[in-house]
Design a protein around this motif. Structure first.
Motif, PDB file in Angstrom:
ATOM      1  N   VAL A  34       4.935  -4.330  -7.685  1.00 28.24           N
ATOM      2  CA  VAL A  34       4.514  -4.333  -6.279  1.00 28.24           C
ATOM      3  C   VAL A  34       3.552  -5.480  -6.004  1.00 28.24           C
ATOM      4  O   VAL A  34       3.743  -6.267  -5.061  1.00 28.24           O
ATOM      5  N   VAL A  35       2.508  -5.610  -6.815  1.00 27.46           N
ATOM      6  CA  VAL A  35       1.480  -6.615  -6.568  1.00 27.46           C
ATOM      7  C   VAL A  35       2.019  -8.024  -6.811  1.00 27.46           C
ATOM      8  O   VAL A  35       1.790  -8.941  -6.005  1.00 27.46           O
ATOM      9  N   ALA A  90       2.457  -0.832 -10.197  1.00 28.16           N
ATOM     10  CA  ALA A  90       1.569  -1.878  -9.687  1.00 28.16           C
ATOM     11  C   ALA A  90       2.042  -3.267 -10.065  1.00 28.16           C
ATOM     12  O   ALA A  90       1.946  -4.210  -9.269  1.00 28.16           O
ATOM     13  N   THR A 140       0.830  -1.214   0.000  1.00 26.36           N
ATOM     14  CA  THR A 140       0.000   0.000   0.000  1.00 26.36           C
ATOM     15  C   THR A 140       0.859   1.257   0.000  1.00 26.36           C
ATOM     16  O   THR A 140       0.602   2.197  -0.752  1.00 26.36           O
ATOM     17  N   GLU A 191       3.939   1.574  -1.047  1.00 30.10           N
ATOM     18  CA  GLU A 191       4.602   1.701  -2.351  1.00 30.10           C
ATOM     19  C   GLU A 191       3.633   2.199  -3.418  1.00 30.10           C
ATOM     20  O   GLU A 191       3.959   3.110  -4.197  1.00 30.10           O
ATOM     21  N   LEU A 192       2.450   1.616  -3.483  1.00 30.87           N
ATOM     22  CA  LEU A 192       1.477   2.003  -4.510  1.00 30.87           C
ATOM     23  C   LEU A 192       1.022   3.442  -4.331  1.00 30.87           C
ATOM     24  O   LEU A 192       0.901   4.195  -5.299  1.00 30.87           O
ATOM     25  N   CYS A 193       0.776   3.829  -3.096  1.00 27.17           N
ATOM     26  CA  CYS A 193       0.268   5.179  -2.833  1.00 27.17           C
ATOM     27  C   CYS A 193       1.354   6.242  -2.988  1.00 27.17           C
ATOM     28  O   CYS A 193       1.045   7.433  -3.053  1.00 27.17           O
ATOM     29  N   LEU A 230      -4.651  -5.381  -3.096  1.00 28.00           N
ATOM     30  CA  LEU A 230      -3.676  -4.434  -3.637  1.00 28.00           C
ATOM     31  C   LEU A 230      -4.102  -3.898  -5.007  1.00 28.00           C
ATOM     32  O   LEU A 230      -3.757  -2.765  -5.363  1.00 28.00           O
ATOM     33  N   ARG A 231      -4.851  -4.676  -5.777  1.00 26.83           N
ATOM     34  CA  ARG A 231      -5.393  -4.153  -7.038  1.00 26.83           C
ATOM     35  C   ARG A 231      -6.380  -3.019  -6.756  1.00 26.83           C
ATOM     36  O   ARG A 231      -6.404  -2.007  -7.465  1.00 26.83           O
ATOM     37  N   ASP A 251      -4.413   0.021  -5.680  1.00 26.15           N
ATOM     38  CA  ASP A 251      -3.810   0.669  -6.845  1.00 26.15           C
ATOM     39  C   ASP A 251      -4.823   1.556  -7.571  1.00 26.15           C
ATOM     40  O   ASP A 251      -4.483   2.644  -8.048  1.00 26.15           O
ATOM     41  N   GLN A 276      -4.390   5.936  -3.828  1.00 29.87           N
ATOM     42  CA  GLN A 276      -3.548   7.128  -3.820  1.00 29.87           C
ATOM     43  C   GLN A 276      -4.334   8.393  -3.518  1.00 29.87           C
ATOM     44  O   GLN A 276      -3.887   9.253  -2.759  1.00 29.87           O
TER      45      GLN A 276
END
Length: 422
Positions: free
Chosen positions: A96-97, A93, A84, A86-88, A121-122, A125, A129
Protein backbone atom coordinates in the motif's frame (compact mmCIF):
# COMPACT_ATOMS: atom_id res chain seq x y z
CA UNK A 1 1.96 -5.65 -5.14
CA UNK A 2 3.34 -5.95 -8.69
CA UNK A 3 3.70 -3.15 -11.23
CA UNK A 4 0.20 -4.03 -12.44
CA UNK A 5 -0.94 -3.57 -8.84
CA UNK A 6 0.46 -0.05 -8.81
CA UNK A 7 -1.36 0.71 -12.06
CA UNK A 8 -4.55 -0.61 -10.49
CA UNK A 9 -4.18 1.75 -7.51
CA UNK A 10 -3.29 4.65 -9.81
CA UNK A 11 -6.47 3.98 -11.78
CA UNK A 12 -8.47 3.92 -8.55
CA UNK A 13 -7.04 7.33 -7.65
CA UNK A 14 -8.04 8.61 -11.09
CA UNK A 15 -11.60 7.43 -10.49
CA UNK A 16 -11.63 9.24 -7.14
CA UNK A 17 -10.32 12.42 -8.76
CA UNK A 18 -13.12 12.30 -11.33
CA UNK A 19 -15.89 11.71 -8.78
CA UNK A 20 -14.67 14.05 -6.02
CA UNK A 21 -13.04 16.68 -8.21
CA UNK A 22 -15.21 16.71 -11.33
CA UNK A 23 -18.55 15.50 -9.95
CA UNK A 24 -18.77 12.59 -12.39
CA UNK A 25 -20.43 9.26 -11.70
CA UNK A 26 -18.22 6.17 -11.67
CA UNK A 27 -20.38 4.53 -14.33
CA UNK A 28 -19.85 7.54 -16.58
CA UNK A 29 -16.07 7.53 -16.10
CA UNK A 30 -15.73 3.78 -16.59
CA UNK A 31 -18.13 3.83 -19.54
CA UNK A 32 -15.90 6.39 -21.26
CA UNK A 33 -13.11 3.79 -21.41
CA UNK A 34 -10.92 5.16 -18.60
CA UNK A 35 -9.86 1.68 -17.45
CA UNK A 36 -9.62 -0.09 -20.81
CA UNK A 37 -5.84 -0.53 -20.57
CA UNK A 38 -6.23 -2.72 -17.49
CA UNK A 39 -6.89 -6.45 -17.58
CA UNK A 40 -10.47 -7.36 -16.51
CA UNK A 41 -9.41 -8.49 -13.03
CA UNK A 42 -7.34 -5.33 -12.50
CA UNK A 43 -10.20 -3.18 -13.79
CA UNK A 44 -12.58 -4.77 -11.31
CA UNK A 45 -10.09 -4.28 -8.47
CA UNK A 46 -9.52 -0.60 -9.34
CA UNK A 47 -13.26 -0.01 -9.28
CA UNK A 48 -13.61 -1.89 -6.00
CA UNK A 49 -10.80 0.15 -4.39
CA UNK A 50 -12.46 3.40 -5.47
CA UNK A 51 -15.87 2.25 -4.19
CA UNK A 52 -14.42 1.16 -0.83
CA UNK A 53 -12.67 4.51 -0.47
CA UNK A 54 -15.82 6.50 -1.25
CA UNK A 55 -17.77 4.38 1.21
CA UNK A 56 -15.25 5.06 3.98
CA UNK A 57 -14.34 8.61 2.98
CA UNK A 58 -15.56 10.29 6.16
CA UNK A 59 -13.58 7.90 8.35
CA UNK A 60 -10.48 8.21 6.17
CA UNK A 61 -10.52 12.01 6.43
CA UNK A 62 -10.90 11.84 10.20
CA UNK A 63 -7.96 9.46 10.52
CA UNK A 64 -5.82 11.64 8.26
CA UNK A 65 -6.61 15.04 9.76
CA UNK A 66 -4.32 14.57 12.78
CA UNK A 67 -1.38 13.84 10.48
CA UNK A 68 -1.83 16.77 8.09
CA UNK A 69 -1.22 20.45 8.83
CA UNK A 70 -3.22 21.44 5.74
CA UNK A 71 -5.29 19.66 3.12
CA UNK A 72 -3.07 18.73 0.14
CA UNK A 73 -4.00 18.89 -3.52
CA UNK A 74 -6.87 16.65 -4.63
CA UNK A 75 -4.78 13.85 -6.16
CA UNK A 76 -2.44 13.65 -3.17
CA UNK A 77 -5.42 13.69 -0.83
CA UNK A 78 -7.04 10.85 -2.74
CA UNK A 79 -3.82 8.80 -2.71
CA UNK A 80 -3.79 9.22 1.08
CA UNK A 81 -7.49 8.37 1.37
CA UNK A 82 -7.09 5.23 -0.71
CA UNK A 83 -4.05 4.14 1.31
CA UNK A 84 -5.80 4.87 4.61
CA UNK A 85 -8.86 2.83 3.73
CA UNK A 86 -6.71 -0.10 2.60
CA UNK A 87 -4.49 0.01 5.69
CA UNK A 88 -7.37 0.39 8.12
CA UNK A 89 -9.13 -2.55 6.50
CA UNK A 90 -6.12 -4.83 6.86
CA UNK A 91 -4.09 -4.12 3.72
CA UNK A 92 -0.38 -5.00 3.74
CA UNK A 93 1.60 -1.84 4.51
CA UNK A 94 4.51 -2.70 2.21
CA UNK A 95 2.41 -2.79 -0.96
CA UNK A 96 0.00 0.00 0.00
CA UNK A 97 2.63 2.54 1.06
CA UNK A 98 5.14 1.75 -1.69
CA UNK A 99 2.51 2.03 -4.39
CA UNK A 100 1.20 5.31 -2.96
CA UNK A 101 4.72 6.80 -2.96
CA UNK A 102 5.30 5.53 -6.49
CA UNK A 103 2.06 7.10 -7.74
CA UNK A 104 3.06 10.50 -6.35
CA UNK A 105 6.65 10.14 -7.58
CA UNK A 106 5.36 9.83 -11.15
CA UNK A 107 3.12 12.90 -10.81
CA UNK A 108 5.21 15.79 -12.12
CA UNK A 109 3.14 18.35 -10.24
CA UNK A 110 3.17 16.61 -6.86
CA UNK A 111 6.33 14.45 -6.82
CA UNK A 112 7.93 16.60 -4.10
CA UNK A 113 5.24 15.37 -1.70
CA UNK A 114 6.24 11.70 -1.90
CA UNK A 115 8.01 12.03 1.48
CA UNK A 116 4.83 13.39 3.05
CA UNK A 117 2.76 10.53 1.63
CA UNK A 118 5.26 7.97 2.95
CA UNK A 119 5.39 9.52 6.44
CA UNK A 120 1.62 9.95 6.80
CA UNK A 121 0.75 6.44 5.66
CA UNK A 122 3.41 4.92 7.93
CA UNK A 123 1.71 6.68 10.85
CA UNK A 124 -1.70 5.51 9.67
CA UNK A 125 -0.39 1.96 9.52
CA UNK A 126 0.83 2.22 13.11
CA UNK A 127 -2.17 3.99 14.65
CA UNK A 128 -5.03 4.26 12.16
CA UNK A 129 -6.82 0.94 12.45
CA UNK A 130 -7.66 1.33 16.13
CA UNK A 131 -8.96 4.85 15.50
CA UNK A 132 -10.89 3.72 12.42
CA UNK A 133 -12.80 1.14 14.43
CA UNK A 134 -13.85 3.78 16.99
CA UNK A 135 -15.26 6.25 14.47
CA UNK A 136 -18.97 6.56 13.71
CA UNK A 137 -20.58 5.05 10.64
CA UNK A 138 -20.12 7.55 7.76
CA UNK A 139 -23.16 9.73 7.22
CA UNK A 140 -24.89 10.84 4.07
CA UNK A 141 -24.33 14.44 2.93
CA UNK A 142 -26.69 16.95 4.51
CA UNK A 143 -28.57 17.69 1.28
CA UNK A 144 -29.80 14.10 1.25
CA UNK A 145 -29.73 13.16 4.92
CA UNK A 146 -32.11 15.93 5.97
CA UNK A 147 -35.13 14.89 3.83
CA UNK A 148 -34.57 11.22 4.66
CA UNK A 149 -34.49 11.91 8.41
CA UNK A 150 -37.75 13.83 7.96
CA UNK A 151 -39.24 10.84 6.13
CA UNK A 152 -38.02 7.99 8.33
CA UNK A 153 -36.60 9.41 11.57
CA UNK A 154 -33.06 9.50 12.98
CA UNK A 155 -32.96 5.91 14.22
CA UNK A 156 -33.97 4.44 10.85
CA UNK A 157 -31.50 6.76 9.17
CA UNK A 158 -28.64 5.30 11.20
CA UNK A 159 -29.70 1.84 10.08
CA UNK A 160 -29.73 2.93 6.44
CA UNK A 161 -26.27 4.47 6.79
CA UNK A 162 -24.96 1.29 8.44
CA UNK A 163 -26.27 -0.71 5.47
CA UNK A 164 -24.56 1.69 3.05
CA UNK A 165 -21.25 1.38 4.89
CA UNK A 166 -21.47 -2.43 4.89
CA UNK A 167 -21.81 -2.48 1.10
CA UNK A 168 -23.91 -4.79 -1.03
CA UNK A 169 -23.69 -8.49 -1.80
CA UNK A 170 -24.40 -9.82 -5.30
CA UNK A 171 -27.95 -10.93 -6.11
CA UNK A 172 -28.93 -13.15 -9.03
CA UNK A 173 -32.30 -13.73 -10.70
CA UNK A 174 -32.76 -17.23 -12.08
CA UNK A 175 -34.27 -17.80 -15.51
CA UNK A 176 -35.60 -21.09 -14.17
CA UNK A 177 -35.66 -22.63 -10.68
CA UNK A 178 -34.05 -20.31 -8.09
CA UNK A 179 -33.59 -23.16 -5.61
CA UNK A 180 -31.56 -25.11 -8.15
CA UNK A 181 -29.51 -21.99 -8.96
CA UNK A 182 -28.74 -21.44 -5.26
CA UNK A 183 -27.24 -24.93 -5.08
CA UNK A 184 -25.20 -24.52 -8.26
CA UNK A 185 -23.60 -21.19 -7.25
CA UNK A 186 -23.53 -22.07 -3.53
CA UNK A 187 -25.63 -19.02 -2.74
CA UNK A 188 -28.33 -18.06 -0.25
CA UNK A 189 -31.91 -18.37 -1.47
CA UNK A 190 -33.68 -15.23 -0.25
CA UNK A 191 -37.35 -15.24 0.82
CA UNK A 192 -38.41 -13.42 -2.36
CA UNK A 193 -36.65 -15.89 -4.67
CA UNK A 194 -33.42 -14.05 -5.50
CA UNK A 195 -30.13 -15.86 -4.95
CA UNK A 196 -27.44 -14.03 -2.98
CA UNK A 197 -23.71 -14.70 -3.35
CA UNK A 198 -20.74 -12.99 -1.74
CA UNK A 199 -18.98 -10.09 -3.46
CA UNK A 200 -15.44 -10.40 -4.79
CA UNK A 201 -16.30 -13.14 -7.26
CA UNK A 202 -15.92 -12.60 -10.98
CA UNK A 203 -19.48 -12.61 -12.28
CA UNK A 204 -18.68 -14.19 -15.63
CA UNK A 205 -16.87 -17.05 -13.88
CA UNK A 206 -19.91 -18.15 -11.86
CA UNK A 207 -21.63 -21.37 -12.92
CA UNK A 208 -24.42 -20.81 -15.41
CA UNK A 209 -23.30 -17.38 -16.64
CA UNK A 210 -22.28 -18.47 -20.13
CA UNK A 211 -25.36 -20.67 -20.39
CA UNK A 212 -27.59 -17.69 -19.56
CA UNK A 213 -29.19 -19.34 -16.54
CA UNK A 214 -29.33 -16.09 -14.54
CA UNK A 215 -28.58 -12.38 -14.49
CA UNK A 216 -27.41 -9.92 -11.84
CA UNK A 217 -30.29 -8.02 -10.23
CA UNK A 218 -30.72 -6.76 -6.68
CA UNK A 219 -33.45 -8.56 -4.73
CA UNK A 220 -35.45 -5.32 -4.42
CA UNK A 221 -35.20 -4.61 -8.15
CA UNK A 222 -36.55 -8.08 -8.92
CA UNK A 223 -39.86 -7.46 -7.15
CA UNK A 224 -41.66 -5.07 -9.56
CA UNK A 225 -41.81 -7.69 -12.33
CA UNK A 226 -42.96 -10.34 -9.84
CA UNK A 227 -45.74 -8.03 -8.67
CA UNK A 228 -46.82 -7.33 -12.27
CA UNK A 229 -47.20 -11.12 -12.58
CA UNK A 230 -47.47 -11.30 -16.38
CA UNK A 231 -48.95 -14.32 -18.08
CA UNK A 232 -47.82 -16.11 -21.28
CA UNK A 233 -48.98 -14.24 -24.36
CA UNK A 234 -49.83 -10.98 -22.60
CA UNK A 235 -48.83 -7.81 -24.42
CA UNK A 236 -46.45 -6.04 -22.04
CA UNK A 237 -44.57 -2.73 -22.23
CA UNK A 238 -41.35 -2.21 -20.25
CA UNK A 239 -40.62 1.52 -20.07
CA UNK A 240 -37.15 2.86 -19.17
CA UNK A 241 -36.04 -0.74 -19.57
CA UNK A 242 -32.22 -0.60 -19.50
CA UNK A 243 -30.16 -2.40 -18.27
CA UNK A 244 -32.81 -5.07 -18.82
CA UNK A 245 -33.20 -7.18 -15.68
CA UNK A 246 -36.95 -6.62 -15.60
CA UNK A 247 -37.21 -7.13 -19.36
CA UNK A 248 -35.69 -10.58 -18.96
CA UNK A 249 -38.03 -11.42 -16.09
CA UNK A 250 -41.06 -10.50 -18.19
CA UNK A 251 -39.76 -12.39 -21.22
CA UNK A 252 -38.96 -15.46 -19.11
CA UNK A 253 -42.59 -15.47 -17.94
CA UNK A 254 -43.71 -15.85 -21.56
CA UNK A 255 -45.05 -12.36 -22.19
CA UNK A 256 -44.86 -10.54 -25.51
CA UNK A 257 -42.50 -7.78 -24.34
CA UNK A 258 -41.70 -4.42 -25.89
CA UNK A 259 -38.79 -2.76 -24.04
CA UNK A 260 -38.22 0.98 -24.47
CA UNK A 261 -35.29 3.16 -23.43
CA UNK A 262 -33.73 6.27 -24.95
CA UNK A 263 -30.10 5.30 -24.22
CA UNK A 264 -28.56 3.39 -27.17
CA UNK A 265 -25.52 2.07 -25.31
CA UNK A 266 -27.59 0.79 -22.39
CA UNK A 267 -30.04 -0.81 -24.79
CA UNK A 268 -27.11 -2.57 -26.45
CA UNK A 269 -26.48 -4.18 -23.07
CA UNK A 270 -30.12 -5.29 -22.94
CA UNK A 271 -29.69 -6.89 -26.36
CA UNK A 272 -26.50 -8.68 -25.21
CA UNK A 273 -28.19 -9.98 -22.07
CA UNK A 274 -31.22 -11.23 -23.98
CA UNK A 275 -28.93 -13.05 -26.39
CA UNK A 276 -26.94 -14.63 -23.54
CA UNK A 277 -30.08 -15.82 -21.76
CA UNK A 278 -31.86 -16.98 -24.91
CA UNK A 279 -34.85 -14.70 -24.24
CA UNK A 280 -36.67 -12.50 -26.72
CA UNK A 281 -38.19 -9.03 -26.58
CA UNK A 282 -38.81 -6.23 -29.04
CA UNK A 283 -36.30 -3.46 -28.28
CA UNK A 284 -37.10 0.16 -29.05
CA UNK A 285 -34.52 2.90 -28.64
CA UNK A 286 -36.67 5.98 -28.24
CA UNK A 287 -38.66 8.40 -26.12
CA UNK A 288 -41.14 6.94 -23.64
CA UNK A 289 -43.62 9.66 -24.56
CA UNK A 290 -43.53 8.64 -28.23
CA UNK A 291 -44.88 5.15 -27.53
CA UNK A 292 -48.45 4.29 -28.46
CA UNK A 293 -50.71 1.24 -28.55
CA UNK A 294 -52.65 -0.68 -25.92
CA UNK A 295 -51.14 -3.11 -23.43
CA UNK A 296 -52.32 -5.67 -20.90
CA UNK A 297 -49.57 -4.67 -18.47
CA UNK A 298 -46.88 -1.99 -18.22
CA UNK A 299 -43.79 -1.77 -16.03
CA UNK A 300 -42.51 1.77 -15.57
CA UNK A 301 -39.15 1.98 -13.80
CA UNK A 302 -39.08 5.75 -13.91
CA UNK A 303 -35.95 7.93 -14.00
CA UNK A 304 -35.19 8.99 -10.43
CA UNK A 305 -32.51 10.16 -8.00
CA UNK A 306 -31.25 6.55 -7.58
CA UNK A 307 -30.76 7.29 -3.87
CA UNK A 308 -31.87 3.75 -3.06
CA UNK A 309 -28.79 2.27 -4.74
CA UNK A 310 -26.13 4.10 -2.74
CA UNK A 311 -24.93 1.04 -0.86
CA UNK A 312 -23.57 -0.27 -4.18
CA UNK A 313 -22.97 3.17 -5.74
CA UNK A 314 -21.37 5.33 -3.02
CA UNK A 315 -20.27 7.85 -5.66
CA UNK A 316 -23.85 9.14 -6.01
CA UNK A 317 -23.89 11.55 -3.04
CA UNK A 318 -20.56 13.05 -4.17
CA UNK A 319 -21.49 13.41 -7.83
CA UNK A 320 -24.95 14.88 -7.15
CA UNK A 321 -26.31 17.68 -5.00
CA UNK A 322 -30.08 17.18 -5.22
CA UNK A 323 -30.63 20.00 -7.69
CA UNK A 324 -32.14 17.62 -10.27
CA UNK A 325 -34.86 16.28 -7.95
CA UNK A 326 -37.55 18.73 -9.09
CA UNK A 327 -37.13 17.91 -12.79
CA UNK A 328 -37.13 14.17 -12.09
CA UNK A 329 -40.31 14.35 -10.02
CA UNK A 330 -42.05 16.27 -12.79
CA UNK A 331 -40.90 13.73 -15.38
CA UNK A 332 -42.17 10.82 -13.27
CA UNK A 333 -45.63 12.38 -13.13
CA UNK A 334 -45.75 12.83 -16.91
CA UNK A 335 -44.55 9.25 -17.49
CA UNK A 336 -47.16 7.78 -15.10
CA UNK A 337 -49.99 9.58 -16.88
CA UNK A 338 -48.74 8.49 -20.30
CA UNK A 339 -48.35 4.87 -19.17
CA UNK A 340 -51.85 4.76 -17.66
CA UNK A 341 -53.20 6.03 -20.97
CA UNK A 342 -51.61 3.07 -22.80
CA UNK A 343 -53.38 0.43 -20.70
CA UNK A 344 -56.26 -1.62 -22.02
CA UNK A 345 -59.43 -1.46 -19.87
CA UNK A 346 -58.65 -3.63 -16.86
CA UNK A 347 -54.93 -3.35 -17.54
CA UNK A 348 -52.33 -2.87 -14.84
CA UNK A 349 -49.27 -0.70 -14.30
CA UNK A 350 -46.41 -1.21 -11.87
CA UNK A 351 -44.73 2.12 -11.19
CA UNK A 352 -41.37 1.91 -9.42
CA UNK A 353 -38.29 3.96 -8.59
CA UNK A 354 -34.97 3.03 -6.98
CA UNK A 355 -35.32 6.03 -4.67
CA UNK A 356 -35.61 6.51 -0.92
CA UNK A 357 -37.40 9.83 -1.33
CA UNK A 358 -41.19 9.72 -0.75
CA UNK A 359 -41.64 12.46 -3.36
CA UNK A 360 -40.46 9.91 -5.94
CA UNK A 361 -42.68 7.13 -4.62
CA UNK A 362 -45.53 7.42 -2.14
CA UNK A 363 -46.40 11.00 -3.15
CA UNK A 364 -46.41 10.16 -6.86
CA UNK A 365 -48.97 7.39 -6.34
CA UNK A 366 -51.17 9.51 -4.08
CA UNK A 367 -51.26 12.25 -6.70
CA UNK A 368 -51.84 9.85 -9.61
CA UNK A 369 -54.84 8.38 -7.80
CA UNK A 370 -56.18 11.90 -7.30
CA UNK A 371 -55.78 12.70 -11.01
CA UNK A 372 -57.29 9.45 -12.35
CA UNK A 373 -60.80 8.60 -11.18
CA UNK A 374 -60.79 5.28 -13.05
CA UNK A 375 -57.62 3.94 -11.45
CA UNK A 376 -57.22 2.07 -8.19
CA UNK A 377 -54.26 0.73 -6.24
CA UNK A 378 -53.97 -3.04 -5.79
CA UNK A 379 -52.48 -3.76 -2.35
CA UNK A 380 -52.95 -7.52 -2.54
CA UNK A 381 -50.74 -7.77 -5.61
CA UNK A 382 -47.77 -6.57 -3.55
CA UNK A 383 -47.77 -9.59 -1.27
CA UNK A 384 -45.71 -11.90 -3.46
CA UNK A 385 -43.67 -14.59 -1.72
CA UNK A 386 -41.31 -13.26 0.93
CA UNK A 387 -42.70 -9.70 1.08
CA UNK A 388 -43.32 -8.50 4.62
CA UNK A 389 -46.83 -6.95 4.94
CA UNK A 390 -45.22 -4.29 7.18
CA UNK A 391 -43.49 -2.91 4.08
CA UNK A 392 -46.86 -1.89 2.53
CA UNK A 393 -47.45 1.83 2.97
CA UNK A 394 -50.58 3.84 3.73
CA UNK A 395 -51.40 4.75 0.13
CA UNK A 396 -50.94 1.13 -0.99
CA UNK A 397 -47.39 0.90 -2.29
CA UNK A 398 -44.37 -1.12 -1.21
CA UNK A 399 -41.50 0.73 0.47
CA UNK A 400 -38.17 -1.11 0.63
CA UNK A 401 -35.13 0.20 2.51
CA UNK A 402 -31.44 -0.77 2.73
CA UNK A 403 -31.77 -1.59 6.44
CA UNK A 404 -34.34 -4.33 5.74
CA UNK A 405 -32.79 -7.83 5.94
CA UNK A 406 -29.75 -6.25 7.62
CA UNK A 407 -28.50 -9.61 8.90
CA UNK A 408 -28.68 -11.01 5.34
CA UNK A 409 -26.88 -8.08 3.74
CA UNK A 410 -29.73 -5.61 3.16
CA UNK A 411 -31.42 -4.62 -0.10
CA UNK A 412 -31.60 -1.57 -2.33
CA UNK A 413 -34.03 1.19 -1.46
CA UNK A 414 -37.05 0.90 -3.77
CA UNK A 415 -40.65 1.97 -4.08
CA UNK A 416 -43.30 0.24 -6.18
CA UNK A 417 -47.07 0.19 -6.54
CA UNK A 418 -49.59 -1.64 -8.72
CA UNK A 419 -52.21 0.57 -10.36
CA UNK A 420 -55.20 -0.99 -12.14
CA UNK A 421 -57.29 0.80 -14.74
CA UNK A 422 -60.93 -0.13 -14.20
Amino acid sequence: MSKSGMQTRRSAVYLLDQVLGEGRLLSEVIGSGALERLEPAERARAQRLAVDTLRGLERADRVLQKHLKKVPAMTVQNVLRLGTVELCQGGAAHGVVNDAVEIISKNKHQSKLKGLVNAVLRKVDAEGQAEWDRLRIPRMPKWLRKPLVQAYGSEVMLGIEAAHFAGAPLDLTAKGDPEALAKVVEGDLLPTGSVRVSVGQQVSALSGYTEGDWWVQDAAAALPAKILDVKPGEKVLDLCAAPGGKTMQLAAAGAEVTAVDDNPSRMARVEENLKRTGLTAKLVVGDVMAQGGEYDAILLDAPCSATGTMRRHPDLPFAKDGSEFGDLIGLQEVFIDHALGLLKPGGRLVFCTCSLLPDEGEVQVEEALARWSGVRVDREALLVGGVDPEWVTEEGGLRLRPDYWAARGGMDGFYMAMLRRE
